[in-house]
Design a protein around this motif. Structure first.
Motif, PDB file in Angstrom:
ATOM      1  N   GLY A  60       0.814  -1.213   0.000  1.00  0.00           N
ATOM      2  CA  GLY A  60       0.000   0.000   0.000  1.00  0.00           C
ATOM      3  C   GLY A  60       0.842   1.254   0.000  1.00  0.00           C
ATOM      4  O   GLY A  60       0.582   2.200  -0.759  1.00  0.00           O
ATOM      5  N   LYS A  61       1.873   1.275   0.836  1.00  0.00           N
ATOM      6  CA  LYS A  61       2.767   2.441   0.904  1.00  0.00           C
ATOM      7  C   LYS A  61       3.454   2.665  -0.438  1.00  0.00           C
ATOM      8  O   LYS A  61       3.528   3.809  -0.914  1.00  0.00           O
ATOM      9  N   HIS A  62       3.961   1.601  -1.049  1.00  0.00           N
ATOM     10  CA  HIS A  62       4.627   1.714  -2.355  1.00  0.00           C
ATOM     11  C   HIS A  62       3.691   2.341  -3.384  1.00  0.00           C
ATOM     12  O   HIS A  62       4.082   3.247  -4.141  1.00  0.00           O
ATOM     13  N   MET A  63       2.447   1.891  -3.414  1.00  0.00           N
ATOM     14  CA  MET A  63       1.494   2.416  -4.376  1.00  0.00           C
ATOM     15  C   MET A  63       1.146   3.872  -4.089  1.00  0.00           C
ATOM     16  O   MET A  63       1.037   4.690  -5.012  1.00  0.00           O
ATOM     17  N   LEU A  64       0.994   4.201  -2.811  1.00  0.00           N
ATOM     18  CA  LEU A  64       0.653   5.587  -2.458  1.00  0.00           C
ATOM     19  C   LEU A  64       1.785   6.542  -2.807  1.00  0.00           C
ATOM     20  O   LEU A  64       1.552   7.645  -3.328  1.00  0.00           O
ATOM     21  N   LEU A  65       3.020   6.143  -2.539  1.00  0.00           N
ATOM     22  CA  LEU A  65       4.166   6.993  -2.887  1.00  0.00           C
ATOM     23  C   LEU A  65       4.251   7.177  -4.398  1.00  0.00           C
ATOM     24  O   LEU A  65       4.572   8.272  -4.883  1.00  0.00           O
ATOM     25  N   ASN A  66       3.967   6.116  -5.157  1.00  0.00           N
ATOM     26  CA  ASN A  66       3.980   6.217  -6.620  1.00  0.00           C
ATOM     27  C   ASN A  66       2.876   7.128  -7.138  1.00  0.00           C
ATOM     28  O   ASN A  66       2.992   7.695  -8.234  1.00  0.00           O
ATOM     29  N   LEU A  67       1.812   7.279  -6.352  1.00  0.00           N
ATOM     30  CA  LEU A  67       0.722   8.185  -6.740  1.00  0.00           C
ATOM     31  C   LEU A  67       1.026   9.641  -6.385  1.00  0.00           C
ATOM     32  O   LEU A  67       0.227  10.529  -6.678  1.00  0.00           O
TER      33      LEU A  67
END
Length: 455
Positions: free
Chosen positions: A275-282
């Protein structure tokens, strides 16, 4: 991502540090109603004119029990309870106003629960308008509330916006129907999309979605699906919380599924890291433990400017010295002391009817407490702290740093001559680092069932 060995090593019960000392270590004999009144008056006199105060209004009613929830709530479908509760809450506020010799300067107001949108629009309007008549507004005031996607109406949003509210937080948790059924929190993506868009159209400048990892039956694919749907709505803030499985504290409400249905430590951490990886990529920025915000949001700016604060309302951009909590179970913070209201509706209302503040328990901070509190706030809000100045040094500093040697060896903290820094890849262990500073816990070996797991 932290390796599984470190997760297993440090995944121990520990506080979330919304206060120091944490509630289980309050010295309840240190404070009574009179000393609490003296404490809030001192804090008010010191800070009202410059910083203003914060108000937290606890609106505890919910029509159904969400089995992941650890908040103090009152489950009912009887909406006739709204009016007498608001009358009691306003009577409590009058008791506080009697302690001040001038109008409070209101900087922050938050409606939490329970479910604030359980209340009819007319009752919420009466509540807020009555309070606003008794205060002056700080030039940088911020009003916010928690809304349930299933019962927040356009009228709720418009009425509260007209009263000065510009932030709203929606509890989403996860979009999987299987998970929603397990936690008794069923709401569609369309419902969340509607209330998010309504708030934007009306003019709300900061919309937050609460997501939870570690829920029963939750998989990596569930996290991916939930974040993809979140991407479509792009709320300004995300709270990505760890599910705290503490049924021995909150009762059978958290027993709607088997323990074996809950992801274990290593599995749970993978959910968070995905989840963190995806949020940072967003494009979101990590702004404290489990919190993310877009660069344009005030929380990101406060984190960048080291102006963020943490209290019983969570992370805030409004570092007021005095926070008054009104309502059943609400917690107040004068900086020098804490107090918590009676936790049951009847006991709370009975005390107010007698004309006394409904103090259940509290704690008067010692000089040592105040120093340790500053360090823990620095760590939780800024991922670093310093003892360069004498007012940040304390007798057991060397022993505290000694307790951090193992974390330092594992690369989870950097200790310099007069400063401590948490590397970006070690932020998952921020609670463990705070525990080394927690002298009250060190001296009083904790009952491990008091807290959820840290990692």
């Amino acid at each position: 991502m932290p390796n599984s060995t470190l997760i297993q090593k440090y995944n121990v019960p520990g506080p979330r540090y919304t206060s120091y000392p944490t509630v289980p270590y309050w010295n309840e004999d240190s404070i009574d109603e009179n000393s609490w009144k003296q404490s809030i008056k001192k804090s008010f006199d010191e800070s009202n004119s410059s910083k203003g105060i914060s108000l937290y209004l606890h609106l505890p009613f919910c029509e159904s029990l969400c089995t992941f929830c650890a908040c103090h709530k009152y489950i009912t479908k009887r909406h006739e309870l709204e009016t007498p509760y608001i009358e009691t809450l306003l009577a409590e506020w009058q008791l506080y106003l009697q302690q001040f010799d001038k109008k409070p300067l209101l900087k922050e107001l938050h409606l939490g629960g329970g479910t604030p949108t359980f209340f009819d629009v007319e009752n919420l309007e009466l509540l807020i308008k009555t309070i606003l008549k008794t205060v002056d507004l700080h030039r940088d005031f911020e009003f916010s509330f928690e809304g349930h996607p299933n019962n927040t109406t356009k009228e709720h949003l418009q009425t509260l916006y007209n009263l000065g509210f510009t932030r709203v937080s929606y509890g989403v948790q996860d979009y999987s129907e299987k998970i929603q059924k397990a936690i008794n929190r069923k709401q569609s993506f369309e419902d969340v999309k509607n209330v998010t868009q309504w708030a934007r159209d009306i003019g709300y400048t900061s919309i937050s979605h609460d997501l939870i990892f570690g829920l029963p039956f939750q998989t990596i694919n569930d996290i991916i699906d939930t974040i993809k749907k979140t991407k479509e709505l792009k709320p300004e803030r995300i709270s990505f919380y760890s599910y705290a499985h503490v049924p021995w504290i909150k009762g059978v409400g958290q027993r709607g599924f088997k323990d074996s249905d809950i992801p274990n430590g290593d599995e749970k951490r993978k959910l968070y890291e995905m989840g963190k990886h995806m949020l940072l990529n967003l494009g979101y920025i990590e702004t404290g433990m489990d919190h993310f915000a877009l660069p344009t949001d005030s929380l990101s700016r406060a984190f960048k400017d080291a102006n963020m604060h943490r209290n019983f309302m969570g992370y805030t951009t409004n570092p007021t010295q005095l926070m008054i909590g009104l309502g059943m179970s609400a917690i107040s913070d004068s900086w020098y002391s804490f107090s918590q209201n009676e936790k049951t509706l009847k006991a709370y209302q009975d005390q107010i009817e007698k004309g006394v503040l409904p103090l259940l328990k509290g704690h008067l901070l010692t000089e040592e407490d105040l120093i340790i509190r500053k360090h823990i706030l620095n760590i939780m809000c800024h991922f670093k702290t310093s003892w360069k100045n004498d007012n940040m040094k304390f007798k057991e500093l060397s022993e505290t740093l000694g307790r951090l040697k193992e974390l330092e060896k594992d690369g989870l903290v950097v200790i310099l001559d007069d400063e401590l820094i948490i590397p970006e890849n070690a932020r998952a262990f921020v609670r463990n680092i705070c525990m080394a500073f927690d002298l009250r816990m060190v001296r009083n070996k904790p009952n491990t069932k008091l807290f959820s797991l840290t990692v």
